[in-house]
Design an enzyme around this catalytic site. Structure first.
Site, short mmCIF file in Angstrom:
data_model
loop_
_atom_site.label_atom_id
_atom_site.label_comp_id
_atom_site.label_asym_id
_atom_site.label_seq_id
_atom_site.Cartn_x
_atom_site.Cartn_y
_atom_site.Cartn_z
CD GLU A 128 -5.75 9.79 5.26
OE1 GLU A 128 -6.98 9.59 5.32
OE2 GLU A 128 -4.95 9.32 6.08
CG ASP B 84 -3.25 11.78 1.45
OD1 ASP B 84 -2.33 11.38 2.19
OD2 ASP B 84 -3.87 11.06 0.66
CG HIS C 255 0.56 0.95 9.76
ND1 HIS C 255 0.60 1.78 10.85
CD2 HIS C 255 0.72 1.75 8.68
CE1 HIS C 255 0.77 3.05 10.44
NE2 HIS C 255 0.85 3.05 9.12
NE ARG D 247 -5.11 8.60 11.93
CZ ARG D 247 -4.85 8.84 13.20
NH1 ARG D 247 -5.83 8.94 14.08
NH2 ARG D 247 -3.61 8.99 13.62
CD GLU E 123 -0.06 10.79 -3.97
OE1 GLU E 123 -0.64 10.86 -2.88
OE2 GLU E 123 0.70 9.84 -4.26
CG HIS F 97 -2.38 2.26 6.84
ND1 HIS F 97 -2.75 3.58 6.88
CD2 HIS F 97 -1.95 2.04 5.59
CE1 HIS F 97 -2.55 4.13 5.69
NE2 HIS F 97 -2.07 3.21 4.89
#
Ligand code: UD1
Ligand code: UDP
Length: 379
Positions: free
Chosen positions: A135, A99, A248, A218, A121, A216
């Protein structure tokens, strides 16, 4: 005899590389295919760590990462860069995973050339386009374009059928992350020095209960990251625990964590670990605290309780199996749930059982077989 089919495998970030190197290996082992690997390098150092351990040398490396990249600039560069490679390679099919921006742009560039896209996936859905962001929409775009949808579980297959994807296009294959995990554990068993670098910390924190952390997302930047950092600070007040946190490389994560946690003696903020060392962290940690997608899949496979710092998850299988629990991003809830697990043996043991809802380690082989059937059907 027909010439082997050229399959372009496109990826750019750490988790895509982990989940696709088993697929590239399975393609290489099959005389029906010539895999061509194109990395966008949406991630640089974190991608290279995986390429190195997997012994994978890309045929094309677009080297696109820029510091603190924005979604629109990254996506524009990906679309033109990947399109150019597709024009040159002229693949029979394109494989993308998951994604990310790279996966979405790879699928779109292939669609613009009417090249069939196979989605590894497929079918993960949270039902909320802002969690995970961006995503959830990336997956939906890829799902609209894909020719073959490789769903890791029955749950993800059902999500695709609910969106009217034809049932014969969706195959439950398991998640290739389990293939990667099995592969790396075998490598470590054969050569323990591949995962020995945590020893300094293991000595430093001897006698303490290790909590492994990654973060991590967003959608958590800003207030969410501050709240997560504050939760870790409060957890680390306990003298019986130590936190190992490979941070990260996204500057939005590093700045907050360094500022809030950089001076605490029992919190180790370390550089991203290569895959074998991260698997070692998973094995020495008593509890994982994370907002990662992949860690939600690996922890249940290893029977490691995982507290998931998200409001919702597109991977409900770990929660259903009892190994994962959603704790959101509110400081007090994270701390309460962590203390409950640390202090209530029965609650801990109820979570610490290995389940494999995400596959048996043979997903890549199944995927390659299905692509072979598809090509055979069309020939
Ligand atoms: C990306 C994916 C996300 C995935 C995550 C896995 C998108 C929009 N986001 O998020 O879905 O879960 O990767 O980790 O596709 N950076 C480095 N070196 C690296 C990697 C990152 O310096 O090796 C820094 C750079 O400043 C870069 C920034 O991190 O600009 C952000 O990278 P980006 O790929 O845009 O987003 P992630 O947050 O890593
Ligand atoms: N991982 C790693 N080193 C680290 C942290 C994570 O190798 O320091 C691996 C982890 O085992 C998992 C993957 O990276 O397979 C998850 O990546 P990330 O959390 O960046 O992305 P997501 O899965 O959330 O998309």
């Amino acid at each position: 005899m027909t010439a082997p089919a050229k399959i372009l495998v496109v990826f750019g970030t750490r988790p895509e590389a982990i989940k696709l190197f088993p697929v590239v290996a399975a393609l290489k082992a099959d005389p029906r295919f010539t895999p061509v690997v194109c990395v966008s390098a949406q991630h640089r150092q974190m991608l290279d760590q995986v390429l190195e351990i997997a012994g994978l040398v890309p045929d094309y490396d677009l080297d696109l990462m820029t510091p603190g990249q924005t979604l629109d600039r990254l996506t524009a560069a990906l679309l033109t860069g990947l399109g150019k490679v597709m024009d040159e390679v002229q693949p029979a099919r394109v494989i993308v995973q998951g994604d990310t921006a790279t996966a979405m742009a790879g699928a779109l560039a292939a669609y613009y050339r009417q090249i069939p896209v196979d989605h590894v996936e497929a079918g993960l859905r949270s039902g909320n386009i802002y969690h995970p962001w961006p995503e959830e929409v990336n997956r939906k775009i890829i799902g609209t374009i894909a020719s073959l949808h490789f769903a890791p579980t029955d749950v993800s297959r059902a999500a695709l059928l609910a969106e009217n994807v034809a049932p014969d296009r969706v195959h439950v294959t398991g998640n290739t992350v389990i293939d990667a995990l099995h592969w790396v554990r075998k490598r470590i068993a054969a050569k323990p020095s591949l995962a020995d670098g945590l020893e300094g910390l293991e000595t430093l924190f001897e006698g303490r209960r290790i909590i492994g952390v990654t973060s991590h997302r967003r959608e958590n930047f800003g207030g969410g990251m501050e709240a997560i950092a504050e939760a870790i600070r409060r957890i680390a007040v306990r003298p019986d625990v130590a936190v190992i946190f490979p941070v990260h490389l996204n500057p939005n994560v590093r700045s907050v964590m360094n500022e809030r946690l950089g001076r605490l003696s029992n919190v180790a903020l370390i550089e991203p670990l290569d895959y074998p060392h991260f698997v070692r962290l998973l094995s020495i940690a008593e509890i994982m605290l994370t907002d990662s997608g992949g860690v939600q899949e690996e922890a249940p496979a290893l029977g490691k309780p995982v507290l998931v710092m998200r409001e919702t998850t597109e991977r409900p299988e770990g929660v259903a199996a009892g190994t994962a629990r959603l704790v959101g991003t509110e400081t007090s809830v994270i701390v309460t749930e962590m203390f409950k697990l640390l202090d209530d043996k029965a609650a801990y043991e109820a979570m610490a059982r290995a389940h494999n809802p995400f596959g048996d380690g043979n997903s890549a082989r199944r995927i390659v077989e299905l692509i072979g059937n598809e090509i055979g059907r069309k020939a």
